[in-house]
Design an enzyme around this catalytic site. Structure first.
Site, PDB file in Angstrom:
ATOM      1  N   SER A   1       0.912  -1.194  -0.045  1.00  0.00           N
ATOM      2  CA  SER A   1       0.008  -0.172  -0.049  1.00  0.00           C
ATOM      3  C   SER A   1       1.012   1.526  -0.112  1.00  0.00           C
ATOM      4  CB  SER A   1      -0.905   0.046   1.334  1.00  0.00           C
ATOM      5  OG  SER A   1      -1.495   1.182   1.390  1.00  0.00           O
TER       6      SER A   1
ATOM      7  N   TYR B   1      -2.191  -0.452  10.725  1.00  0.00           N
ATOM      8  CA  TYR B   1      -2.189  -1.058   9.484  1.00  0.00           C
ATOM      9  C   TYR B   1      -0.962  -0.640   8.585  1.00  0.00           C
ATOM     10  CZ  TYR B   1      -3.938  -0.934   4.613  1.00  0.00           C
ATOM     11  OH  TYR B   1      -4.197  -1.029   3.116  1.00  0.00           O
TER      12      TYR B   1
ATOM     13  N   LYS C   1       1.549  -3.021   6.207  1.00  0.00           N
ATOM     14  CA  LYS C   1       1.882  -2.877   4.606  1.00  0.00           C
ATOM     15  C   LYS C   1       3.466  -2.516   4.320  1.00  0.00           C
ATOM     16  CE  LYS C   1      -2.250  -3.839   3.113  1.00  0.00           C
ATOM     17  NZ  LYS C   1      -2.345  -4.789   2.325  1.00  0.00           N
TER      18      LYS C   1
END
Length: 278
Positions: A151, A164, A168
């Protein structure tokens, strides 16, 4: 042009969003076998059945094998690869896509939220990458392509993504290290870094029209990924409404022989969001 003619492709988290679009695009480009992993609850069960029917109906050369299970469980990865080999004899491409992003405030975030996000996003990617790499090492001809869906969040922060963004960044780093570890087996490993893509994972966040418009204005192309989909790029209008094929195209490129000398790379696919600081 069929870039994946005869290839066997495994996609995790394939029932919706980026994973679904990747499965469709791989079939469109000639993949003859697709191993489609999905979570396995009632919702994703229905989604995967419709995806299988769509792919096999539109591309008669393509056959689909489905594998339910929690990707955070190492046994799911082993099962997915085993089903692929049993059904098609080998695995040529892995698209490790399964992931979650439950937006949460850092200071009050339950530790369970951190644990679950890491387990699904990073641990799950590790498990399935290790399982498929062992298969690619032993199959004849040896080798394959691994694409980890990272990401833009691997490069920048997010106030409600403190759990999160590290996962990533970890996927990006994992692909770089796997490129080194696996190159001698003719296995390529690369990461795709999507920007803001209109999928279920962020639909609640993008429901804030002011925030959404701000994100659109920050992109050089003045649209979010997946929001400008032509009918010819999807199987049905139902799929195209949320099909993020802006990511699927680059994934097919990295899976194909056009990228046969590309490994350890990170491909940012964000409409120019990252570079637009002004």
């Amino acid at each position: 042009m069929s870039l994946l003619t005869g290839k066997i492709v495994c996609v995790t988290g394939s029932s919706r969003g980026i994973g679904r679009a990747c499965a469709i695009e791989c079939a469109k480009h000639g993949a003859t076998g697709l191993v489609l992993h999905y979570f396995g609850d009632d919702v994703t069960e229905g989604e995967i059945r419709s995806l299988k029917a769509e792919i096999e109906g539109a591309y008669t050369y393509a056959k689909v094998a489905t594998v339910p299970g929690d990707i955070a469980d190492p046994a799911t990865a082993v099962k997915a690869i085993a089903v692929g080999v049993e059904s098609f004899g080998r695995i040529d491409v892995l698209v490790s896509n399964a992931g979650i992003c439950p937006f949460a405030d850092f200071l009050t975030m339950p530790h369970a939220t951190w644990e679950r996000t890491r387990q699904v996003n990073l641990d799950g990617t590790f498990y399935v990458t290790q399982a498929v790499a062992n298969q690619m090492k032993t199959q004849v001809p040896q080798g394959g392509a691994i694409i980890g869906i990272s990401s833009i969040s691997a490069l920048v922060g997010g106030g409600t993504q403190c759990h999160y963004t590290p996962t990533k960044a970890g996927i990006l780093s994992l692909m770089q290290s796997c490129a080194i570890a696996l190159g001698k087996y003719n296995i390529r490993a690369n990461a795709v870094l999507p920007g803001t893509i209109a999928t279920d994972i962020n639909k609640e966040d993008l429901a804030d029209e002011k925030k959404k418009d701000g994100m659109i204005q920050r992109t050089c192309l003045r649209r979010l990924g997946g929001e400008s989909i032509s009918v010819s790029q999807s199987i049905s209008s139902q799929t195209s409404s949320l099909a993020p094929d802006d990511i699927a195209g680059p994934v097919v490129f990295l899976a194909s022989d056009l990228a046969k000398y590309v490994t350890g790379a990170s491909l940012l696919v964000d409409g120019g969001l990252f570079v637009n600081l002004q």
